[in-house]
Motif scaffolding. Structure first.
Motif, mmCIF file in Angstrom:
data_model
loop_
_atom_site.group_PDB
_atom_site.id
_atom_site.type_symbol
_atom_site.label_atom_id
_atom_site.label_comp_id
_atom_site.label_asym_id
_atom_site.label_seq_id
_atom_site.Cartn_x
_atom_site.Cartn_y
_atom_site.Cartn_z
ATOM 1 N N TYR A 78 7.967 4.289 43.595
ATOM 2 C CA TYR A 78 9.270 4.226 42.933
ATOM 3 C C TYR A 78 10.378 4.501 43.930
ATOM 4 C CZ TYR A 78 12.895 5.346 39.444
ATOM 5 O OH TYR A 78 14.041 5.388 38.692
ATOM 6 N N PRO A 80 14.106 5.244 43.428
ATOM 7 C CA PRO A 80 15.171 5.441 42.437
ATOM 8 C C PRO A 80 16.512 4.937 42.968
ATOM 9 C CG PRO A 80 14.003 7.485 42.905
ATOM 10 C CD PRO A 80 13.623 6.512 43.959
ATOM 11 N N GLN A 82 19.165 6.506 43.633
ATOM 12 C CA GLN A 82 19.552 7.303 44.796
ATOM 13 C C GLN A 82 18.259 7.720 45.481
ATOM 14 O OE1 GLN A 82 22.099 10.571 43.675
ATOM 15 N NE2 GLN A 82 21.939 11.461 45.691
ATOM 16 N N PRO A 84 15.327 9.549 46.984
ATOM 17 C CA PRO A 84 15.078 11.002 46.910
ATOM 18 C C PRO A 84 14.759 11.584 48.280
ATOM 19 C CG PRO A 84 13.150 9.805 46.150
ATOM 20 C CD PRO A 84 14.168 8.770 46.528
ATOM 21 N N LEU A 85 15.779 11.755 49.112
ATOM 22 C CA LEU A 85 15.561 12.203 50.484
ATOM 23 C C LEU A 85 16.057 13.631 50.674
ATOM 24 C CD1 LEU A 85 16.976 9.022 52.222
ATOM 25 C CD2 LEU A 85 14.631 9.448 51.551
ATOM 26 N N TYR A 86 15.305 14.381 51.487
ATOM 27 C CA TYR A 86 15.753 15.730 51.841
ATOM 28 C C TYR A 86 16.590 15.628 53.105
ATOM 29 C CZ TYR A 86 12.307 17.335 48.506
ATOM 30 O OH TYR A 86 11.599 17.558 47.369
ATOM 31 N N PRO A 87 17.897 15.911 53.002
ATOM 32 C CA PRO A 87 18.786 15.647 54.131
ATOM 33 C C PRO A 87 18.448 16.452 55.381
ATOM 34 C CG PRO A 87 19.928 16.818 52.371
ATOM 35 C CD PRO A 87 18.620 16.393 51.821
ATOM 36 N N TYR A 94 9.700 13.748 56.768
ATOM 37 C CA TYR A 94 9.799 13.372 55.356
ATOM 38 C C TYR A 94 8.634 12.484 54.943
ATOM 39 C CZ TYR A 94 11.517 11.199 51.108
ATOM 40 O OH TYR A 94 11.622 10.734 49.822
ATOM 41 N N ILE A 98 5.723 13.136 52.120
ATOM 42 C CA ILE A 98 5.393 12.253 50.996
ATOM 43 C C ILE A 98 3.925 11.836 51.059
ATOM 44 C CG2 ILE A 98 5.866 9.986 49.967
ATOM 45 C CD1 ILE A 98 8.086 11.847 49.374
ATOM 46 N N GLN A 153 9.106 5.384 51.531
ATOM 47 C CA GLN A 153 8.537 6.433 50.676
ATOM 48 C C GLN A 153 7.790 5.821 49.497
ATOM 49 O OE1 GLN A 153 8.999 7.784 46.837
ATOM 50 N NE2 GLN A 153 10.929 7.080 47.622
ATOM 51 N N ARG B 7 6.496 22.098 52.962
ATOM 52 C CA ARG B 7 7.878 21.627 53.015
ATOM 53 C C ARG B 7 8.857 22.769 52.764
ATOM 54 N NH1 ARG B 7 12.509 19.809 51.848
ATOM 55 N NH2 ARG B 7 12.644 21.195 50.078
ATOM 56 N N ARG B 10 9.024 25.049 55.768
ATOM 57 C CA ARG B 10 9.816 24.445 56.843
ATOM 58 C C ARG B 10 11.300 24.534 56.504
ATOM 59 N NH1 ARG B 10 7.656 19.276 57.683
ATOM 60 N NH2 ARG B 10 6.687 19.872 59.643
ATOM 61 N N GLN B 74 20.194 16.974 44.164
ATOM 62 C CA GLN B 74 20.070 15.887 45.144
ATOM 63 C C GLN B 74 19.138 14.782 44.672
ATOM 64 O OE1 GLN B 74 19.012 17.710 48.841
ATOM 65 N NE2 GLN B 74 21.145 17.828 49.434
ATOM 66 N N LYS B 75 18.645 14.930 43.466
ATOM 67 C CA LYS B 75 17.758 13.933 42.857
ATOM 68 C C LYS B 75 16.452 13.758 43.629
ATOM 69 C CE LYS B 75 21.227 12.055 40.198
ATOM 70 N NZ LYS B 75 21.423 11.387 38.989
ATOM 71 N N THR B 76 16.119 14.721 44.484
ATOM 72 C CA THR B 76 14.853 14.608 45.192
ATOM 73 C C THR B 76 13.693 14.908 44.260
ATOM 74 O OG1 THR B 76 15.337 16.825 45.958
ATOM 75 C CG2 THR B 76 15.594 15.065 47.540
ATOM 76 N N GLU B 77 14.014 15.551 43.139
ATOM 77 C CA GLU B 77 12.938 15.857 42.190
ATOM 78 C C GLU B 77 12.311 14.573 41.660
ATOM 79 O OE1 GLU B 77 14.584 17.954 38.864
ATOM 80 O OE2 GLU B 77 15.529 16.143 38.096
ATOM 81 N N GLN B 78 13.060 13.463 41.733
ATOM 82 C CA GLN B 78 12.482 12.203 41.276
ATOM 83 C C GLN B 78 11.238 11.847 42.079
ATOM 84 O OE1 GLN B 78 16.026 9.667 41.173
ATOM 85 N NE2 GLN B 78 15.502 9.196 39.076
ATOM 86 N N ALA B 79 11.266 12.161 43.386
ATOM 87 C CA ALA B 79 10.086 11.888 44.205
ATOM 88 C C ALA B 79 8.938 12.802 43.795
ATOM 89 C CB ALA B 79 10.405 12.078 45.679
ATOM 90 N N THR B 82 7.624 11.899 40.130
ATOM 91 C CA THR B 82 6.979 10.608 39.915
ATOM 92 C C THR B 82 5.755 10.445 40.823
ATOM 93 O OG1 THR B 82 8.435 9.508 41.492
ATOM 94 C CG2 THR B 82 9.109 9.451 39.196
#
Lengths: 343, 234
Positions: A78, A80, A82, A84-87, A94, A98, A153, B7, B10, B74-79, B82
């Motif tokens: 998926y 999305p 936006q 879903p990246l950790y800046p 990253y 994943i 990802q 993660r 880190r 940050q909408k990272t929870e979507q990763a 899902t």
């Protein structure tokens, strides 16, 4: 491969999806088309198990996403709206995260692929062309690269189904072409569902288009099918030299012609009635009757509605219906108010 | 679970959050060590531990505040949500990372213990009991903080919420004399973190205290998992 039955979703009082049903076959590329707020992202979030539906079922390869999310989610990649990246992480960190999160190793054993994690991730990075930014911190990447990392990802774990929410947002035109090619390439071996509010994009990548409007499916089929089904009444665009009055009279006499409009000077627009499916006979009789009257036809062409126009028509028609409804309600309310005044 | 644990670790160690937490922890506990042991020439370490109680209440929210709220913002929870991962392993992964950081912080007490050994070996059993008590207290606070963090996408609200709960825990004892109803007084006393923690610093290893902290931790981790599931459905 993917089956959706009577899917509905309410956000509080607001209904975002109204009983949507469709199914997607293996290795089919399907595009969700709709304006902002049509329910594209909501549907995708439900399909991927991020949120659940208020009503209806989603079957991923026969597995219900609600009752067995663990198994169903393993089949989906998926991206999305936006990514879903950790800046604070680098691209490589990253992707490794994943990879571990999705427990890709287990899948490898199953398919007997003897690749190391490094090789596997390297391949994916080359596929979406992010090898050059491998060690850069995601925060510093441009929108286009972020989108690519998001795509990478989604690809990790080789999911059978790829769900991409507006995958080309943030790319420049050259990159858009590149990404479309990549998606087409991917579509050869897996099922792809992507969303967009740009018609040409969906047309370029997908075999099948599902048009969503206000939480409902208003059209479903290939681009040609849609054009055929929805083009409405046939129209003929003409340029005719001669007395405008006689031309109009002559044209209106021809059977199947519903209305004629003179645009300016020599250009006319002939609207055919609903029953007319093929304009050849009509064009023939137009030619005959006009040439008898010594009116010169400079040009004559069938007017085809482009898919863009169909899309606009579809989405605006329902708009109009709604506008009428609200108008009705308003006038009713007004009526009540005056009644009160009389009392 | 390990992926999430790694993660988070880190993320603690590459951002200032982890270091600020450790620095503040070391500085304040260092002061307590200096004031209660070194200056007064005492090898009894329970003074430090009883002082640390109020300190960790203020420090733990620093570790927990962003765990879920940041993911949501940050909408990272979507990763995460899902991916084929269960909510339980997500929550446990984050909890164990948080607890590891906490353990790194309170690990400094071992150094103090060794320093005291240079003069006179303190009572090992008392130290171990105290250490265990502080660890269990931290675990419960982490669980509460994680739960509050999962409720909001705003880190400020998460940290203030956790601090408010911490203060409530801190002051709940002073409420009991004010309330006349005996039943309520008893309840306050039973749920008071301080009452249960103070036994450890007295050198008592009570089964009821152990179960209290462990079940508090379990309860709030369970609530977090349930809350994440509920959010998916609503």
């Amino acid at each position: 491969m993917l089956e959706v039955k009577n899917l509905s979703k309410y956000y509080g009082e607001k209904q975002a999806l109204d009983s949507i049903s469709f199914s997607i076959d293996k290795e089919e590329a399907v595009g969700f088309l709709g304006m902002n707020g049509a329910g594209k992202s909501t549907t995708m979030n439900i399909l991927t198990g991020y949120i659940s539906a208020s009503d209806g079922d989603v079957l991923i390869d026969g597995v219900d996403i609600l009752t067995d999310p663990f198994k169903a989610k393993a089949k989906i990649g998926y991206l999305p709206e936006q990514p879903p990246l950790y800046p604070e992480m680098t691209v490589w960190e990253y992707l490794v995260f994943i990879y571990n999160l999705k427990k890709v190793k287990l899948h490898h054993k199953k398919t007997k692929l003897q690749k190391s994690r490094e090789e596997y991730l390297q391949e994916i990075m080359e596929l979406v062309k992010i090898t050059a930014v491998k060690d850069r911190v995601i925060r510093n990447l441009s929108k286009g690269y972020r989108q690519r990392v998001g795509l990478a990802q989604a690809l990790i774990g080789d999911p059978d189904i790829l769900i991409l929410d507006e995958p080309t947002v943030g790319f420049d035109p050259a990159q858009i072409i590149e990404i479309r090619q990549l998606i087409r390439e991917l579509a050869k071996t897996r099922t792809i569902l992507l969303s967009s509010h740009i018609l040409s994009e969906v047309q370029a990548v997908c075999d099948r288009i599902i048009i969503l409007h206000q939480g409902r499916i208003v059209a479903d089929g290939s681009a040609e099918q849609l054009a055929e089904q929805l083009s409405g009444n046939l129209q003929i665009e003409m340029e005719i030299e001669g007395n405008a009055k006689t031309v109009l009279e002559l044209l209106k006499k021809i059977p199947m012609v519903e209305d004629v409009q003179q645009n300016d000077g020599v250009s006319y627009m002939v609207y055919l009635c609903n029953q007319c499916k093929d304009s050849t006979a009509v064009r023939r009789s137009i030619f005959k009757s006009l040439s008898q009257a010594n009116c010169v036809i400079l040009s004559m062409s069938r007017k085809k509605l482009s898919l863009e126009e169909i899309f606009l028509q579809l989405t605006s028609e329902t708009n109009m219906v709604q506008a009428e409804q609200t108008e009705q309600i308003l006038t009713e309310e007004k009526g009540e108010n005056t009644d009160d005044g009389n009392l | 679970m390990t992926a999430i644990y790694k993660r988070e670790m880190r993320s603690y160690l590459t951002s200032p959050v982890g270091y600020v937490f450790l620095a503040v922890f070391f500085a304040i506990s260092g002061y307590y060590f200096f004031a209660t042991s070194l200056v007064s020439n005492v090898t009894d370490m329970s003074y430090i531990f009883s002082n640390l109680f109020s300190m960790v209440i203020f420090l733990v929210p620093m570790l927990t505040m962003r765990l879920f709220s940041e993911e949501r913002r940050q909408k990272t929870e979507q990763a995460l949500f899902t991916a084929p991962v269960r909510f339980t392993s997500i929550v446990l992964g984050k909890f164990s990372a948080c607890l590891t950081m906490y353990l790194l912080g309170m690990g400094i007490t071992v150094v103090y213990f060794l320093v005291l050994c240079a003069f006179q070996v303190p009572d090992v059993a008392v130290f171990c009991g105290n250490f265990l008590g502080l660890l269990l207290l931290g675990a419960a606070l982490c669980a509460i903080g994680i739960f509050i963090s999962s409720l909001t996408e705003n880190q400020v609200i998460a940290v203030i919420g956790s601090l408010a709960v911490g203060l409530l825990l801190l002051f709940s004892n002073s409420f009991s004399p004010v309330v006349s109803n005996e039943f309520i007084t008893a309840v306050i006393k039973e749920v008071s973190f301080y009452e249960h923690y103070i036994d450890f610093t007295r050198g008592l290893l009570n089964l009821s205290d152990l179960t209290f902290f462990i079940s508090m931790t379990g309860l709030f981790l369970f609530l977090t998992v349930r809350h994440l599931e509920r959010r998916r459905i609503s």
